[in-house]
Design an enzyme around this catalytic site. Structure first.
Site, PDB file in Angstrom:
ATOM      1  N   GLU A   1       2.017   3.045  10.591  1.00 64.52           N
ATOM      2  CA  GLU A   1       2.836   4.250  10.353  1.00 64.52           C
ATOM      3  C   GLU A   1       2.975   4.385   8.849  1.00 64.52           C
ATOM      4  O   GLU A   1       3.689   3.617   8.218  1.00 64.52           O
ATOM      5  CB  GLU A   1       4.221   4.099  11.003  1.00 64.52           C
TER       6      GLU A   1
ATOM      7  N   GLY B   1       4.900   1.567   6.437  1.00 64.05           N
ATOM      8  CA  GLY B   1       4.981   1.477   4.977  1.00 64.05           C
ATOM      9  C   GLY B   1       4.015   2.450   4.343  1.00 64.05           C
ATOM     10  O   GLY B   1       3.672   3.485   4.927  1.00 64.05           O
ATOM     11  N   SER B   2       3.562   2.081   3.155  1.00 63.77           N
ATOM     12  CA  SER B   2       2.742   3.012   2.378  1.00 63.77           C
ATOM     13  C   SER B   2       1.299   3.056   2.888  1.00 63.77           C
ATOM     14  O   SER B   2       0.800   2.091   3.481  1.00 63.77           O
ATOM     15  CB  SER B   2       2.745   2.586   0.917  1.00 63.77           C
ATOM     16  N   THR B   3       0.637   4.148   2.608  1.00 59.23           N
ATOM     17  CA  THR B   3      -0.775   4.296   2.987  1.00 59.23           C
ATOM     18  C   THR B   3      -1.633   3.251   2.268  1.00 59.23           C
ATOM     19  O   THR B   3      -2.540   2.665   2.855  1.00 59.23           O
ATOM     20  CB  THR B   3      -1.245   5.732   2.680  1.00 59.23           C
TER      21      THR B   3
ATOM     22  N   GLU C   1       3.822   5.142  18.063  1.00 56.74           N
ATOM     23  CA  GLU C   1       4.930   4.344  18.568  1.00 56.74           C
ATOM     24  C   GLU C   1       5.720   5.199  19.547  1.00 56.74           C
ATOM     25  O   GLU C   1       5.443   6.375  19.726  1.00 56.74           O
ATOM     26  CB  GLU C   1       5.817   3.904  17.399  1.00 56.74           C
TER      27      GLU C   1
ATOM     28  N   CYS D   1      10.150   9.183   5.868  1.00 60.10           N
ATOM     29  CA  CYS D   1       8.744   9.579   5.900  1.00 60.10           C
ATOM     30  C   CYS D   1       8.577  10.987   6.484  1.00 60.10           C
ATOM     31  O   CYS D   1       7.547  11.624   6.286  1.00 60.10           O
ATOM     32  CB  CYS D   1       7.939   8.575   6.707  1.00 60.10           C
TER      33      CYS D   1
HETATM   34  P1  NAD Z   1       5.167  -0.689   1.247  1.00 59.92           P
HETATM   35  O1  NAD Z   1       3.868  -0.390   1.857  1.00 59.92           O
HETATM   36  O2  NAD Z   1       5.221  -1.021  -0.193  1.00 59.92           O
HETATM   37  O3  NAD Z   1       5.862  -1.912   1.982  1.00 59.92           O
HETATM   38  C1  NAD Z   1       6.118  -1.910   3.367  1.00 59.92           C
HETATM   39  C2  NAD Z   1       6.230  -3.340   3.844  1.00 59.92           C
HETATM   40  O4  NAD Z   1       4.949  -3.956   3.738  1.00 59.92           O
HETATM   41  C3  NAD Z   1       7.191  -4.222   3.051  1.00 59.92           C
HETATM   42  O5  NAD Z   1       7.821  -5.121   3.936  1.00 59.92           O
HETATM   43  C4  NAD Z   1       6.247  -4.957   2.121  1.00 59.92           C
HETATM   44  O6  NAD Z   1       6.751  -6.195   1.666  1.00 59.92           O
HETATM   45  C5  NAD Z   1       5.056  -5.155   3.019  1.00 59.92           C
HETATM   46  N1  NAD Z   1       3.772  -5.376   2.321  1.00 59.92           N
HETATM   47  C6  NAD Z   1       3.396  -4.966   1.076  1.00 59.92           C
HETATM   48  N2  NAD Z   1       2.157  -5.418   0.802  1.00 59.92           N
HETATM   49  C7  NAD Z   1       1.735  -6.100   1.888  1.00 59.92           C
HETATM   50  C8  NAD Z   1       0.544  -6.793   2.209  1.00 59.92           C
HETATM   51  N3  NAD Z   1      -0.482  -6.893   1.353  1.00 59.92           N
HETATM   52  N4  NAD Z   1       0.454  -7.374   3.423  1.00 59.92           N
HETATM   53  C9  NAD Z   1       1.465  -7.296   4.311  1.00 59.92           C
HETATM   54  N5  NAD Z   1       2.626  -6.676   4.041  1.00 59.92           N
HETATM   55  C10 NAD Z   1       2.755  -6.078   2.854  1.00 59.92           C
HETATM   56  O7  NAD Z   1       6.100   0.547   1.614  1.00 59.92           O
HETATM   57  P2  NAD Z   1       7.591   0.800   1.136  1.00 59.92           P
HETATM   58  O8  NAD Z   1       7.531   1.245  -0.291  1.00 59.92           O
HETATM   59  O9  NAD Z   1       8.461  -0.334   1.518  1.00 59.92           O
HETATM   60  O10 NAD Z   1       8.011   2.026   2.077  1.00 59.92           O
HETATM   61  C11 NAD Z   1       7.821   3.348   1.752  1.00 59.92           C
HETATM   62  C12 NAD Z   1       6.599   3.894   2.444  1.00 59.92           C
HETATM   63  O11 NAD Z   1       6.746   3.768   3.847  1.00 59.92           O
HETATM   64  C13 NAD Z   1       6.383   5.361   2.207  1.00 59.92           C
HETATM   65  O12 NAD Z   1       5.023   5.588   1.926  1.00 59.92           O
HETATM   66  C14 NAD Z   1       6.754   6.009   3.530  1.00 59.92           C
HETATM   67  O13 NAD Z   1       6.130   7.233   3.788  1.00 59.92           O
HETATM   68  C15 NAD Z   1       6.358   4.974   4.489  1.00 59.92           C
HETATM   69  N6  NAD Z   1       7.058   5.141   5.761  1.00 59.92           N
HETATM   70  C16 NAD Z   1       6.362   5.603   6.838  1.00 59.92           C
HETATM   71  C17 NAD Z   1       7.003   5.793   8.042  1.00 59.92           C
HETATM   72  C18 NAD Z   1       6.256   6.292   9.254  1.00 59.92           C
HETATM   73  O14 NAD Z   1       6.786   6.170  10.352  1.00 59.92           O
HETATM   74  N7  NAD Z   1       5.075   6.844   9.130  1.00 59.92           N
HETATM   75  C19 NAD Z   1       8.361   5.507   8.153  1.00 59.92           C
HETATM   76  C20 NAD Z   1       9.043   5.053   7.029  1.00 59.92           C
HETATM   77  C21 NAD Z   1       8.371   4.852   5.836  1.00 59.92           C
END
Ligand code: NAD
Length: 493
Positions: A255, A233-235, A471, A289
């Site tokens: 990731e 997810g997000s940084t 991974e 990503c």
């Molecule tokens: P996000 O971080 O908002 O959410 C990702 C997941 O985390 C969701 O299931 C969300 O509900 C959960 N989440 C949010 N807050 C949380 C918390 N406090 N505790 C636990 N879980 C929590 O990301 P997004 O907007 O869903 O996805 C987009 C981001 O993902 C982009 O920044 C993208 O670059 C990244 N991404 C990275 C990769 C990689 O392999 N590096 C792959 C795909 C996406």
């Protein structure tokens, strides 16, 4: 309106509190399903089930675990059409993309780890003796055991693809798991539960708890009963997880985001490079990503690349994601559409030139079913300073900037000039240059003359603010297992 359910202990169940979250179809902007808004109580129930299932599952033979996952992969293949349709409706991505990439790759993830486990050494034996002070001869072997309940958290851009990428190594190695899919795109995860039952996966081995990040997600991350957390997810959220999990000494795989640079040298193969750049920029509306975000071009080719990319962006036409010929679908949510739009507005404010696209696609340009949908036009920018926010921060939309460089040193420095370090791309016909530049990239992945070519055996992940750990292949098998070395003195027997 469809009601989606959690999958806990082999059963489809609603959230204990009864709360729900609306799920939208991005192509129409309409809510089409309700999702359980789970809380800590639901997560606890899922962890209970996973803990109960752990002794039998971790004690099962690798053949048993492997066969279960292979059956699940076959079921994904058998339901590929339904799953692809659900993924397209839920994410807004073209159904052709879901059919060609998301669903086949989900089955491939399961098969890859289900077979890898059959061929992986779980113990390594070696004699030693000469080096020890007393000259003792000993046999060393390393047990690799599952770590218990794994928490698997996935984002909305590649829902089933990224969730199965975590599930497969977690459970083939004998862990049980609790998954928290993105609340934005829960559809295929909610179908996966039923397929697990059909595949004969014992109840509790895989549990799915839907809900918000700061609700169900946070409860999973902070639970002392979940020693392993794999998050994509997000940084910003990754950093929060690291802060929470650090003092508890959990094992983390993160990731995160990226701001990937593609470097086009003067000798790059044209027009093949332009075709690859267009795919790298606009596939899945830039919501991968690994997409290119900053295209750096040798000054002698700058105009050619800019024109070639703009021509391809204009041909990358939006349509109904459910039409098999559509290449450009909707973006995942209204909030995300607004985020992309704000980034392009910021770019204009910073003096960027907008060569094509540049905004939300109007209702009059969309098929009637999609008039309320969230579509952003493929956008090519130029004239941005390397240090400005638009060049430094992830946009995650169909937006790329093109900037010239004078020489290799400048290209490398600019490619490495952000806080992220996920992927980079090098386009050149000079093999020596390809090696030289690849070795200097501050990114976990480097593609030379290609993009998104993936071999599941290779390490996958980012450096700097793009993440922690890798991974794929052996890295994933190691991440989900705990090595324990046993040393037996053999010269006394
Ligand atoms: P996000 O971080 O908002 O959410 C990702 C997941 O985390 C969701 O299931 C969300 O509900 C959960 N989440 C949010 N807050 C949380 C918390 N406090 N505790 C636990 N879980 C929590 O990301 P997004 O907007 O869903 O996805 C987009 C981001 O993902 C982009 O920044 C993208 O670059 C990244 N991404 C990275 C990769 C990689 O392999 N590096 C792959 C795909 C996406």
């Amino acid at each position: 309106v469809e009601h989606l359910a959690n999958y806990i202990d082999g059963l489809a169940v609603p959230a204990k509190g009864g709360g729900t979250i609306e799920v939208f179809e991005p192509a129409t902007g309409r809510a089409y399903a309700l999702l359980p808004d789970s809380g800590a109580g639901d997560v606890e129930a899922a962890i209970d089930a996973a803990e109960r299932a752990f002794p039998a599952w971790s004690g099962a033979s690798v053949e048993t675990r492997s066969r279960c996952l292979l059956r699940l992969a076959d079921l994904i293949d058998q339901h590929a059409d339904e799953l692809a349709r659900a993924e397209s409706i839920d994410t807004g991505k073209p159904i052709a993309l879901a059919r060609a990439v998301d669903i086949p790759r989900s089955a491939a993830n399961l098969r890859f780890f289900a077979t890898a486990i059959l061929h992986t050494q779980t113990a390594c034996h070696e004699f030693d003796g000469s080096g020890t002070p007393g000259g003792e001869r000993a046999l060393n072997f390393t047990l690799r055991r599952p770590r218990g309940v794994a928490g698997l958290i996935s984002p909305w851009n590649l829902p089933l693809y990224l969730l199965t990428w975590k599930i497969a190594p977690a459970i083939t190695t004998g862990n049980t798991c609790v998954c928290k899919p993105s609340e934005v795109t829960p559809a295929t995860a909610s179908m996966l539960g039923g397929l697990c039952t059909l595949a004969g996966l014992p109840a509790g081995v895989l549990n799915i708890v839907h809900g918000r990040g700061d609700g169900a997600g946070a409860a999973l991350v902070t639970s002392p009963r979940v020693p392993t957390v794999s998050f994509t997810g997000s940084t910003r959220v990754g950093q929060w997880i690291a802060r929470e999990a650090g003092p508890k000494l959990k094992r983390l795989s993160l990731e995160l985001g990226g701001k990937n640079a593609a470097m086009v040298f003067a000798d790059a193969d044209m027009p093949a490079t332009l075709d690859t750049l267009a795919r790298a920029s606009f596939t899945n509306s830039g919501q991968i990503c690994l997409c290119a975000s900053r295209i750096l071009v040798h000054e002698s080719r700058f105009e050619q690349v800019l024109e070639g990319l703009v021509e391809r962006a204009k041909a990358w036409r939006a349509g109904d994601p459910l039409e098999p010929s559509t290449r450009h679908g909707a973006v995942a949510s209204r909030a995300h559409l607004e985020k992309i739009d704000a980034a392009v507005k910021a770019a204009r404010g910073l003096g960027a030139k907008v060569h094509c696209g540049g905004g939300v696609i109007g209702a009059d340009e969309l098929p009637s079913r999609c008039r309320g949908g969230w579509f952003f036009a493929p956008t090519v920018l130029s004239g941005l300073d390397a240090a400005c926010s638009v060049e430094q921060e992830e946009i995650f939309g169909p937006v790329v900037s093109v900037s010239p460089f004078r020489d290799e040193a400048e290209a490398v420095a600019r490619a490495n000039s952000t806080g992220y370090g996920l992927a980079s791309m090098v386009y050149t016909q000079d093999l020596a240059r390809a090696h030289r530049v690849a070795a200097r990239m501050q990114s976990g992945l480097v593609w030379v003359n290609c993009w998104l070519v993936r071999d599941l055996r290779t390490p996958f992940g980012g450096m700097k603010q793009s993440g922690l750990g890798r991974e794929g292949g052996t890295d994933a098998l190691h991440f989900f297992t705990e090595p324990s070395n046993v040393c037996i003195r053999v010269d006394q027997f």
